[in-house]
Design a protein around this motif. Structure first.
Motif, PDB file in Angstrom:
ATOM      1  N   VAL A  25      57.813  12.316  61.105  1.00  0.00           N
ATOM      2  CA  VAL A  25      56.534  11.770  61.575  1.00  0.00           C
ATOM      3  C   VAL A  25      55.334  12.289  60.789  1.00  0.00           C
ATOM      4  CG1 VAL A  25      57.264  11.168  63.913  1.00  0.00           C
ATOM      5  CG2 VAL A  25      56.395  13.451  63.477  1.00  0.00           C
ATOM      6  N   GLU A  26      55.469  13.452  60.177  1.00  0.00           N
ATOM      7  CA  GLU A  26      54.376  13.898  59.290  1.00  0.00           C
ATOM      8  C   GLU A  26      54.944  14.811  58.212  1.00  0.00           C
ATOM      9  OE1 GLU A  26      51.340  16.052  61.538  1.00  0.00           O
ATOM     10  OE2 GLU A  26      52.785  17.541  62.195  1.00  0.00           O
ATOM     11  N   THR A  43      57.374  17.374  60.023  1.00  0.00           N
ATOM     12  CA  THR A  43      57.622  17.253  61.474  1.00  0.00           C
ATOM     13  C   THR A  43      58.561  16.083  61.740  1.00  0.00           C
ATOM     14  OG1 THR A  43      55.431  18.132  61.898  1.00  0.00           O
ATOM     15  CG2 THR A  43      56.489  17.001  63.734  1.00  0.00           C
ATOM     16  N   PHE A  44      59.515  16.315  62.650  1.00  0.00           N
ATOM     17  CA  PHE A  44      60.514  15.300  63.002  1.00  0.00           C
ATOM     18  C   PHE A  44      60.380  14.929  64.476  1.00  0.00           C
ATOM     19  CE2 PHE A  44      62.193  18.305  59.929  1.00  0.00           C
ATOM     20  CZ  PHE A  44      62.570  17.470  58.886  1.00  0.00           C
ATOM     21  N   GLY A  88      57.066  22.576  71.356  1.00  0.00           N
ATOM     22  CA  GLY A  88      56.991  21.414  70.468  1.00  0.00           C
ATOM     23  C   GLY A  88      55.698  21.358  69.669  1.00  0.00           C
ATOM     24  N   GLU A  89      55.757  20.681  68.518  1.00  0.00           N
ATOM     25  CA  GLU A  89      54.574  20.538  67.656  1.00  0.00           C
ATOM     26  C   GLU A  89      53.515  19.700  68.373  1.00  0.00           C
ATOM     27  OE1 GLU A  89      54.026  22.154  65.082  1.00  0.00           O
ATOM     28  OE2 GLU A  89      52.763  21.076  63.677  1.00  0.00           O
ATOM     29  N   GLY A 126      58.528   7.895  58.945  1.00  0.00           N
ATOM     30  CA  GLY A 126      59.397   6.730  59.107  1.00  0.00           C
ATOM     31  C   GLY A 126      60.770   6.941  58.488  1.00  0.00           C
ATOM     32  N   ASP A 127      60.877   7.862  57.518  1.00  0.00           N
ATOM     33  CA  ASP A 127      62.183   8.138  56.907  1.00  0.00           C
ATOM     34  C   ASP A 127      63.102   8.811  57.935  1.00  0.00           C
ATOM     35  OD1 ASP A 127      61.361   7.148  54.504  1.00  0.00           O
ATOM     36  OD2 ASP A 127      60.987   9.104  53.557  1.00  0.00           O
TER      37      ASP A 127
END
Ligand code: A2P
Length: 306
Positions: A25-26, A43-44, A88-89, A126-127
């Protein structure tokens, strides 16, 4: 001395034969300015996986890079320390982060890029990534974490677990002292510096000490390494180190722990050490490969070096 009990943690909910797919996501640069050391914060989103609420700071996640090596074998799993807090982040329990430095090596006039670190560093929101974990059960804050003072020593990406631990402590009602000693080659390599500077400004019980190794030298000609802060910042650190409820955590490049143990030994701060055999001469003369026969960390000292 307060009881040091580490929490029970979940291990390897997902393994290399059973990884889970998560989305990036980042992915942003974690250094303050442009630095030739490329370090990124990734970040996932772990929504819908059994990892939610089950990763504690101090643990790692595994990343399986796609593809195969030159012998046709799948690339092997690499572990990365979690740098987000246990909650969490961004305070979101479905987000978990890590800190990754691109590994770049020149061998015989050829440039080699580390497979996993460059794969991670190149990812875009998005990956999808194959993840395993969580891993590790020893480098954790104790159950009653708020009852302790902490001296965190980090070099380079060894900062990762401390970023999360500091967020865990200070998002609760933490009243004890916490010191972060961070070592890197140049000022441009400081990681998450804005966050730690702000924490230092806002909290009288948080102290951020920087050991920049290649810009200047100490008076005796030695480098500014993290372990030297123990004597250079005596006024701040001695009262903290001499309290019964202080713990030391060390994370980063292999070898840094020996410098810290030597300094603690020289300064008589031996509660943080287990002396197996007193050195006959100077502690500096013990060869690195023999060091553990003389001095090891005590129950008050935690290390994760690589
Ligand atoms: P130097 O390389 O100048 O000798 P990074 O991971 O970003 O390269 O940072 C690692 C930091 O740790 C550098 O400042 C490096 O200094 C420093 N360092 C190297 N060896 C040791 C050691 N034995 N003990 C403590 N710090 C070390």
């Amino acid at each position: 001395m307060a009881d040091i009990k580490l929490p029970e943690v979940e291990l390897n909910i997902y393994s290399k034969n059973n990884p889970v797919e998560v989305e990036v996501v980042e992915n942003y640069v974690a250094t303050k300015e442009s630095s030739p050391n490329f370090v990124r914060h990734v970040t996932f989103d772990i929504t819908g996986t059994d990892l939610v609420d089950r990763i504690r700071v101090g643990q790692s996640v595994g990343i399986l890079p796609p593809g195969e090596d030159e012998r046709g074998r799948p690339h092997r799993l690499r572990l990365y320390s979690v740098s987000s807090p246990s909650t969490g982040e961004h305070g979101k329990k479905h987000l978990v982060s890590t800190t990754v430095k691109r590994t770049i090596e020149e061998i015989d006039n050829n440039l080699y890029l580390g497979i996993a670190s460059n794969y991670l560093a190149n990812l875009k929101p998005g990956d999808k990534v194959r993840m395993t974990g969580p891993s590790g059960k020893r480098f954790l804050l104790p159950e009653n974490a708020l009852n302790f003072n902490y001296l965190f020593f980090a070099t380079g990406t060894g900062i990762a677990p401390f970023r999360g631990m500091i967020q865990d402590l200070f998002s609760a009602d933490y009243k004890n002292d916490c010191v972060l000693v961070f070592g890197c080659p140049y000022r441009t390599d400081l990681l998450y510096a804005d966050y730690f500077e702000e924490m230092d400004d806002k909290n009288t019980n948080f102290h951020y000490l920087k050991s920049i190794s290649r810009e200047s030298r100490r008076k005796d000609g030695t480098k500014f390494y993290v372990q030297n802060q123990i004597s250079d910042q005596k006024e701040l650190l001695y009262p903290i180190l001499n309290k019964e409820n202080t713990l030391i955590y060390i994370c980063g490049m292999k070898g840094m722990e020996l410098g810290i143990y030597k300094e603690l030994y020289k300064q008589g701060l031996t509660d943080y050490l287990e002396i197996k055999k007193s050195p006959e001469g100077s502690v500096d003369d013990i060869p690195s490969d023999k060091f553990k026969h003389f001095i090891k960390p005590s129950a008050r000292t935690f290390e994760e070096v690589y």
